[in-house]
Design a protein around this motif. Sequence first.
Motif, PDB file in Angstrom:
ATOM      1  N   ALA A  61      -7.139  -1.522   0.552  1.00  0.00           N
ATOM      2  CA  ALA A  61      -6.098  -2.600   0.176  1.00  0.00           C
ATOM      3  C   ALA A  61      -4.897  -2.627   0.895  1.00  0.00           C
ATOM      4  O   ALA A  61      -4.141  -1.522   0.913  1.00  0.00           O
ATOM      5  N   ASP A  62      -4.329  -3.708   1.415  1.00  0.00           N
ATOM      6  CA  ASP A  62      -2.931  -3.920   1.733  1.00  0.00           C
ATOM      7  C   ASP A  62      -1.810  -4.203   0.611  1.00  0.00           C
ATOM      8  O   ASP A  62      -0.692  -3.559   0.859  1.00  0.00           O
ATOM      9  N   TYR A  63      -2.388  -4.687  -0.431  1.00  0.00           N
ATOM     10  CA  TYR A  63      -1.556  -4.781  -1.430  1.00  0.00           C
ATOM     11  C   TYR A  63      -2.229  -4.541  -2.755  1.00  0.00           C
ATOM     12  O   TYR A  63      -3.318  -4.599  -2.870  1.00  0.00           O
ATOM     13  N   SER A  95       0.869  -1.284  -0.118  1.00  0.00           N
ATOM     14  CA  SER A  95      -0.064   0.022   0.091  1.00  0.00           C
ATOM     15  C   SER A  95       0.800   1.223   0.022  1.00  0.00           C
ATOM     16  O   SER A  95       0.410   2.584  -0.254  1.00  0.00           O
ATOM     17  N   LYS A  96       2.159   0.977   0.352  1.00  0.00           N
ATOM     18  CA  LYS A  96       3.013   2.172   0.112  1.00  0.00           C
ATOM     19  C   LYS A  96       3.977   2.470  -1.175  1.00  0.00           C
ATOM     20  O   LYS A  96       4.754   3.117  -1.350  1.00  0.00           O
ATOM     21  N   GLN A 126      -3.654   2.137 -12.592  1.00  0.00           N
ATOM     22  CA  GLN A 126      -2.940   2.261 -11.459  1.00  0.00           C
ATOM     23  C   GLN A 126      -2.928   3.396 -10.631  1.00  0.00           C
ATOM     24  O   GLN A 126      -2.826   3.220  -9.479  1.00  0.00           O
ATOM     25  N   THR A 127      -2.517   4.334 -11.402  1.00  0.00           N
ATOM     26  CA  THR A 127      -2.697   5.509 -10.630  1.00  0.00           C
ATOM     27  C   THR A 127      -3.979   5.881  -9.692  1.00  0.00           C
ATOM     28  O   THR A 127      -3.689   6.384  -8.592  1.00  0.00           O
ATOM     29  N   ASP A 128      -5.104   5.659 -10.170  1.00  0.00           N
ATOM     30  CA  ASP A 128      -6.350   5.953  -9.543  1.00  0.00           C
ATOM     31  C   ASP A 128      -6.478   4.792  -8.407  1.00  0.00           C
ATOM     32  O   ASP A 128      -7.009   5.069  -7.322  1.00  0.00           O
ATOM     33  N   ALA A 129      -5.972   3.766  -8.583  1.00  0.00           N
ATOM     34  CA  ALA A 129      -6.032   2.531  -7.659  1.00  0.00           C
ATOM     35  C   ALA A 129      -5.299   2.897  -6.554  1.00  0.00           C
ATOM     36  O   ALA A 129      -5.844   2.727  -5.198  1.00  0.00           O
ATOM     37  N   GLU A 130      -4.113   3.363  -6.779  1.00  0.00           N
ATOM     38  CA  GLU A 130      -3.177   3.589  -5.591  1.00  0.00           C
ATOM     39  C   GLU A 130      -3.676   5.004  -4.809  1.00  0.00           C
ATOM     40  O   GLU A 130      -3.502   5.227  -3.619  1.00  0.00           O
ATOM     41  N   LYS A 131      -4.429   5.731  -5.765  1.00  0.00           N
ATOM     42  CA  LYS A 131      -4.806   7.096  -5.103  1.00  0.00           C
ATOM     43  C   LYS A 131      -6.080   6.832  -4.133  1.00  0.00           C
ATOM     44  O   LYS A 131      -6.170   7.292  -3.069  1.00  0.00           O
ATOM     45  N   HIS A 132      -6.845   6.147  -4.596  1.00  0.00           N
ATOM     46  CA  HIS A 132      -8.231   5.930  -4.107  1.00  0.00           C
ATOM     47  C   HIS A 132      -8.337   4.608  -2.952  1.00  0.00           C
ATOM     48  O   HIS A 132      -9.292   4.555  -2.252  1.00  0.00           O
ATOM     49  N   LEU A 133      -7.639   3.682  -3.400  1.00  0.00           N
ATOM     50  CA  LEU A 133      -7.897   2.336  -2.621  1.00  0.00           C
ATOM     51  C   LEU A 133      -6.569   2.042  -1.664  1.00  0.00           C
ATOM     52  O   LEU A 133      -6.452   0.867  -0.932  1.00  0.00           O
TER      53      LEU A 133
END
Length: 752
Positions: free
Chosen positions: A354-356, A192-193, A343-350
Amino acid sequence: MYHTFKITITGQVQGVGFRPFIYGLAKEHQLKGAVLNNENGVVVYLNTTKEKVNNFIEHLLQKKPSISVLQSHKVEEVEYTDFKDFSINISQKKSKINIPLTPDFAVCDQCKNEITNSQNKRFQYAFTTCTNCGPRYSITSKFPFERAHTSMNSFMMCDSCKSEYTNPSDRRFHSQTNSCPECGVLLTLLNSKSETIEKNQQEIIAKVANLISDGNIIAIKNTNGYLLCCDANNKQVIQELRTRKKRPNKPFALLYPSMNIVKEYVEVSLTAEIALTSTAAPIVILPVKHPKKLAINTIAPNLNQLGIMLPSSTLLHILVNKLNSPIVATSGNIHGSPIISTQTDAEKHLSQVADYFLHHDLDIQFPQDDSVLKFSGDQQLILRRSRGLAPNYLTVNSTYNKPTLAMGAHLKSTFAFIPNANIYVSQYFGNLDSYDVSERYTATINKYISVFETKPNVILVDKHPQYQSTILGKSLAEKWSTQCIQIQHHKAHFASVLGEHNLFDSKNKILGIVWDGTGLGDDNSIWGGEFFVYQNRNIERSTHFEYFDWIANNKMAQEPRLALLSLTPKKFRNNIKYKFSETEWKIYIKILQNSTLKTSSVGRLFDAVASLLDITDINTFEGEAAMRLENCASRYDKKDYIDFLQGQTYERIPTSYIIKKVFQTISKDVNKEKIAASFMYTLARIIINIAKKNNFKIIACSGGVFQNAILVSYLMQFAENERLNLKFNRKLSSNDENISLGQFFYYKNIKN
């Protein structure tokens, strides 16, 4: 003497292995010529005789690829060309696109076998596809369907894949999505980081399986968008997913490795099994067989059914088969927003959910949720029409040549675009109150305008002036100087069924039943319990459920207790006072006394009964009360139902009288399962009694209420007994997703 014949084939014939099939058939018949895709479908040229070309077409129709859908074929003799052999030629496009858009297809058995064979080059390769399976619509940027027009164009085939692609005897001959581990799509596993956890491609999915087993939540990029996944046997992690996603009660879908394991958990009819294993690979709602095997009350709180699906992609197939047990697989989005695809939106919003993250580098052009359906007996009820089912509405419409855009409704938004001889009904988007949903909806309309190189001459909108679809439609009409026409919501619902069943030319008068939650009526009341008559291309409202007060605006749809308060006769009101605080009670009674807006909504009647039976007073998701009321009714296994109207027919259906009878029945200590079943029995009897009294032989039903399998089952039983012909939405959802196509059918066929 040989002549050159041109065969034009229309339908779902691109991206389904049709050209390789034609190539093989031509070789089998020892014919010379060529085959290519064009803007109308597939074109075949043959040097042969009239007799042999007819024989060729006969075999073509008998042996065509199973995932193709042929709409028409035409043979004509053209100027002679001296073909030296038979070849597959590059697509030609000389005019605007006039073909169906090929949907995504679930991974096929042959590809499943390859990825489990350690000697095969595609062993454990998560993007294994062939001419019979894989993403199509979701990765296509323009048409005709060629690799250069898809996201796969970013991946150059290696020599081995090129060899397959050019080899007529290989099953990947001209497979546009062909790739392998040497040249294909790459996976990336991050925490998640955004730190990389694993780089080895074959080890990544094994690592994800271990992370799921260890109680983690993984955001997985499937070929149509992200899914949030976790172990379906781990109550704690499922509850954590609910907390993080702010989804307290709405059911989660489950992804299973195989049909054999599915059957251990739920009851599967033959029709449901056919749907589950189809190329659409939808979520199918099924009754639980062994609730103790799963954390059922955490997966689907207060319900005795589960949403089940099998893997739609090779990636998901490999993952769940490594686990060999079900996982939760719910749309990767934040509350109220559309499915995420980058990928950008997933990492921004989730990142807080999500842990991974399991990403890949194949771009998604048209993100789509998974389709959802259920059955009432053998009657299929589509709850959400999306991946695998959208965007085609496969019907011949070549007589209509005025490009039309129908904007649909607001809560369960879709649009229908008719730029040519085909009808395209978009995938489900969701509630247009959400800025992100509205943006996705608008962007997809613009993509369609670009793909088909056509702007509409007519834009159709709902009569409700505050629907975002109406606002946008009017704005586009002004921008493009296009005619804009308003069509009443429930008449569009009715037209959707008439159109699906080709009933506009019927000589019989048809009873239309449209029951839903809300829609602006012609008299500016909120309709939702409507009876129409169709005859001679006219639709007239014949009767409806008695009006009751619509209070607290949209809050009424969110709080079933408000519908109950509105419908409760004054002498029973003290019986429900406990559902409100003292302050709330005073406020809502005052609002009720001053109310001027009226409704006939059967959706709110369902809410009221659910609240009266103490099933729920507050909806945590749309339709929760109705879903739980249906679930309650499904537990009643006797036949001694109560008809709350005692078989009587009325000029207006007495809404508050039904509630009064439910109050009286509760006072007699009748169990709530029997009351819930009897309520639906009563509604079904109302329809049949009105049809019999007015000599209708055909009944067409639409609206979200007809997603209730119990109500539909009663109605089908009664109709069979009375020899009445029942029609439901079958290719479309009965809910507001069908409004867009219904608007088009109404505009094209109705006089008034």
